[in-house]
Motif scaffolding. Structure first.
Motif, mmCIF file in Angstrom:
data_model
loop_
_atom_site.group_PDB
_atom_site.id
_atom_site.type_symbol
_atom_site.label_atom_id
_atom_site.label_comp_id
_atom_site.label_asym_id
_atom_site.label_seq_id
_atom_site.Cartn_x
_atom_site.Cartn_y
_atom_site.Cartn_z
ATOM 1 N N VAL A 7 9.133 2.392 -8.060
ATOM 2 C CA VAL A 7 10.054 3.459 -7.995
ATOM 3 C C VAL A 7 10.856 3.339 -6.500
ATOM 4 O O VAL A 7 10.055 2.774 -5.427
ATOM 5 C CB VAL A 7 9.503 4.592 -7.572
ATOM 6 C CG1 VAL A 7 10.271 5.852 -7.426
ATOM 7 C CG2 VAL A 7 8.349 5.047 -8.992
ATOM 8 N N ALA A 8 12.202 3.346 -6.580
ATOM 9 C CA ALA A 8 12.968 2.858 -5.521
ATOM 10 C C ALA A 8 14.398 3.524 -5.941
ATOM 11 O O ALA A 8 14.878 3.468 -7.078
ATOM 12 C CB ALA A 8 13.229 1.498 -5.260
ATOM 13 N N GLN A 23 9.946 -4.930 -3.556
ATOM 14 C CA GLN A 23 9.339 -4.360 -2.264
ATOM 15 C C GLN A 23 8.939 -3.165 -2.810
ATOM 16 O O GLN A 23 9.898 -2.395 -3.567
ATOM 17 C CB GLN A 23 10.409 -4.148 -1.321
ATOM 18 C CG GLN A 23 10.167 -4.196 -0.078
ATOM 19 C CD GLN A 23 11.044 -4.579 0.833
ATOM 20 O OE1 GLN A 23 11.619 -5.575 1.250
ATOM 21 N NE2 GLN A 23 11.494 -3.431 1.662
ATOM 22 N N LEU A 24 7.864 -2.781 -2.670
ATOM 23 C CA LEU A 24 7.411 -1.251 -3.074
ATOM 24 C C LEU A 24 6.817 -0.327 -2.053
ATOM 25 O O LEU A 24 6.373 -0.768 -0.919
ATOM 26 C CB LEU A 24 6.316 -1.412 -4.095
ATOM 27 C CG LEU A 24 6.796 -2.141 -5.422
ATOM 28 C CD1 LEU A 24 5.669 -2.494 -6.156
ATOM 29 C CD2 LEU A 24 7.526 -1.206 -6.349
ATOM 30 N N CYS A 25 6.583 0.884 -2.181
ATOM 31 C CA CYS A 25 6.013 1.857 -1.422
ATOM 32 C C CYS A 25 6.478 1.660 0.058
ATOM 33 O O CYS A 25 5.659 1.519 1.011
ATOM 34 C CB CYS A 25 4.323 1.666 -1.642
ATOM 35 S SG CYS A 25 4.079 1.830 -3.203
ATOM 36 N N GLN A 30 -0.194 -3.428 -0.676
ATOM 37 C CA GLN A 30 -1.180 -2.975 -1.499
ATOM 38 C C GLN A 30 -0.821 -2.926 -2.958
ATOM 39 O O GLN A 30 -1.398 -3.673 -3.698
ATOM 40 C CB GLN A 30 -2.004 -1.920 -1.134
ATOM 41 C CG GLN A 30 -3.288 -1.466 -2.114
ATOM 42 C CD GLN A 30 -4.210 -2.395 -2.057
ATOM 43 O OE1 GLN A 30 -4.545 -3.249 -0.697
ATOM 44 N NE2 GLN A 30 -4.858 -2.735 -2.925
ATOM 45 N N ALA A 31 0.316 -2.221 -3.280
ATOM 46 C CA ALA A 31 0.984 -2.318 -4.708
ATOM 47 C C ALA A 31 1.330 -3.701 -5.155
ATOM 48 O O ALA A 31 1.046 -3.897 -6.209
ATOM 49 C CB ALA A 31 1.962 -1.280 -4.584
ATOM 50 N N LEU A 32 1.774 -4.387 -4.162
ATOM 51 C CA LEU A 32 2.248 -5.854 -4.627
ATOM 52 C C LEU A 32 0.805 -6.764 -5.092
ATOM 53 O O LEU A 32 0.988 -7.745 -5.845
ATOM 54 C CB LEU A 32 3.039 -6.497 -3.689
ATOM 55 C CG LEU A 32 4.366 -5.877 -3.450
ATOM 56 C CD1 LEU A 32 5.205 -6.250 -2.153
ATOM 57 C CD2 LEU A 32 5.345 -5.781 -4.635
ATOM 58 N N LYS A 33 -0.054 -6.392 -4.347
ATOM 59 C CA LYS A 33 -1.188 -7.226 -4.439
ATOM 60 C C LYS A 33 -2.199 -6.867 -5.583
ATOM 61 O O LYS A 33 -2.899 -7.732 -6.345
ATOM 62 C CB LYS A 33 -2.358 -6.866 -3.249
ATOM 63 C CG LYS A 33 -1.863 -7.554 -1.961
ATOM 64 C CD LYS A 33 -2.685 -7.430 -0.929
ATOM 65 C CE LYS A 33 -2.335 -7.910 0.371
ATOM 66 N NZ LYS A 33 -3.169 -7.708 1.578
ATOM 67 N N ARG A 34 -1.752 -5.924 -6.461
ATOM 68 C CA ARG A 34 -2.143 -5.375 -7.454
ATOM 69 C C ARG A 34 -1.639 -6.242 -8.790
ATOM 70 O O ARG A 34 -1.996 -6.336 -9.941
ATOM 71 C CB ARG A 34 -2.107 -3.918 -7.882
ATOM 72 C CG ARG A 34 -2.891 -3.145 -6.833
ATOM 73 C CD ARG A 34 -2.715 -1.541 -7.118
ATOM 74 N NE ARG A 34 -2.962 -1.110 -8.596
ATOM 75 C CZ ARG A 34 -2.668 0.078 -9.184
ATOM 76 N NH1 ARG A 34 -1.588 0.683 -8.657
ATOM 77 N NH2 ARG A 34 -2.886 0.426 -10.348
ATOM 78 N N MET A 35 -0.396 -6.762 -8.514
ATOM 79 C CA MET A 35 0.422 -7.332 -9.471
ATOM 80 C C MET A 35 -0.075 -8.943 -9.364
ATOM 81 O O MET A 35 -0.438 -9.448 -8.621
ATOM 82 C CB MET A 35 1.808 -7.222 -9.159
ATOM 83 C CG MET A 35 2.494 -5.710 -9.310
ATOM 84 S SD MET A 35 3.986 -5.503 -8.563
ATOM 85 C CE MET A 35 4.865 -6.566 -9.611
ATOM 86 N N ILE A 80 9.252 -5.052 8.804
ATOM 87 C CA ILE A 80 8.876 -6.398 8.250
ATOM 88 C C ILE A 80 8.146 -6.200 6.977
ATOM 89 O O ILE A 80 6.874 -6.169 7.127
ATOM 90 C CB ILE A 80 8.269 -7.444 9.309
ATOM 91 C CG1 ILE A 80 8.827 -7.503 10.426
ATOM 92 C CG2 ILE A 80 7.759 -8.767 8.651
ATOM 93 C CD1 ILE A 80 7.963 -8.158 11.702
ATOM 94 N N PRO A 81 8.779 -5.718 5.728
ATOM 95 C CA PRO A 81 7.949 -5.416 4.539
ATOM 96 C C PRO A 81 7.564 -6.492 4.238
ATOM 97 O O PRO A 81 7.860 -7.740 4.050
ATOM 98 C CB PRO A 81 9.319 -4.661 3.801
ATOM 99 C CG PRO A 81 10.561 -5.363 4.149
ATOM 100 C CD PRO A 81 10.407 -5.530 5.802
ATOM 101 N N TYR A 82 6.592 -6.218 3.068
ATOM 102 C CA TYR A 82 6.191 -7.173 2.125
ATOM 103 C C TYR A 82 6.836 -7.225 0.795
ATOM 104 O O TYR A 82 7.487 -6.373 0.468
ATOM 105 C CB TYR A 82 4.520 -6.727 1.673
ATOM 106 C CG TYR A 82 3.737 -6.896 2.728
ATOM 107 C CD1 TYR A 82 2.819 -8.087 2.981
ATOM 108 C CD2 TYR A 82 3.360 -5.945 3.712
ATOM 109 C CE1 TYR A 82 2.180 -8.356 4.071
ATOM 110 C CE2 TYR A 82 2.292 -6.313 4.896
ATOM 111 C CZ TYR A 82 1.749 -7.361 4.879
ATOM 112 O OH TYR A 82 1.008 -7.576 5.973
ATOM 113 N N ARG A 83 6.838 -8.547 0.203
ATOM 114 C CA ARG A 83 7.857 -8.705 -0.887
ATOM 115 C C ARG A 83 6.985 -9.672 -2.084
ATOM 116 O O ARG A 83 6.003 -10.297 -1.576
ATOM 117 C CB ARG A 83 9.054 -9.423 -0.698
ATOM 118 C CG ARG A 83 10.095 -8.430 0.100
ATOM 119 C CD ARG A 83 11.345 -9.259 0.227
ATOM 120 N NE ARG A 83 12.275 -8.341 1.059
ATOM 121 C CZ ARG A 83 13.511 -8.838 1.407
ATOM 122 N NH1 ARG A 83 13.802 -9.834 1.252
ATOM 123 N NH2 ARG A 83 14.391 -7.739 1.882
#
Length: 157
Positions: A7-8, A23-25, A30-35, A80-83
């Motif tokens: 969702v974005a 890029q999520l949340c 955490q959300a990216l690590k589930r993928m 510095i977001p996670y991607r």
């Protein structure tokens, strides 16, 4: 293989599509690590522009996870977001409203927006195929675009 909704806002999704990443949340990992590599993601955009009033309420992008790594990217000194790397397919946005009663991941049809509150959810293959077929066929039906996938090919995703 798993199927996800991210969702974005539409403007943020467009940046991801252009850069080949998701890029999520608000940049959390955490959300990216589930993928996992090979998973699929469809973006739902409740708004056109982050922080503004204009509604979008469409599925706006579809792609496959191609990288193994969750990594950080410095957008500013303070952010510095996670991607995660994604190969996006050419597709057209699809309005969610006609699909609400067909989508199993939306359990409460009268409060359908509630399901998107966490910013990242896993969906069934059936829900993914329904949305993907509309996004890809809608794109392919435009005269300037060659067919992307047939219904049979989408069923194999």
């Amino acid at each position: 293989m798993r199927y996800w909704i991210g969702v974005a806002s539409q403007d943020h999704v467009a940046r991801g599509v252009s850069g080949g990443f998701c890029q999520l949340c608000h940049g959390k990992a955490q959300a990216l690590k589930r993928m996992e590599k090979g998973d699929w993601i469809i973006y739902y955009s409740p708004k056109e522009i982050f922080g503004r009033e204009g509604l979008c309420q469409q599925f706006t992008a579809i792609g496959r996870v191609i990288g193994d790594a969750v990594y950080q990217f410095e957008m500013t000194k303070d952010f510095i977001p996670y991607r995660r790397d994604i190969e996006f397919l050419p597709a057209r946005p699809v309005d969610i409203r006609p699909l609400i009663h067909q989508l199993n991941f939306i359990q409460n049809k009268s409060r359908w927006g509630y399901v998107f509150r966490f910013g990242h959810i896993e969906i069934s293959r059936g829900d993914f195929e329904l949305i993907a077929e509309l996004m890809l066929q809608t794109y392919a039906l435009l005269p300037e675009n060659p067919p992307v996938f047939s219904s049979a090919q989408i069923a194999l995703i």
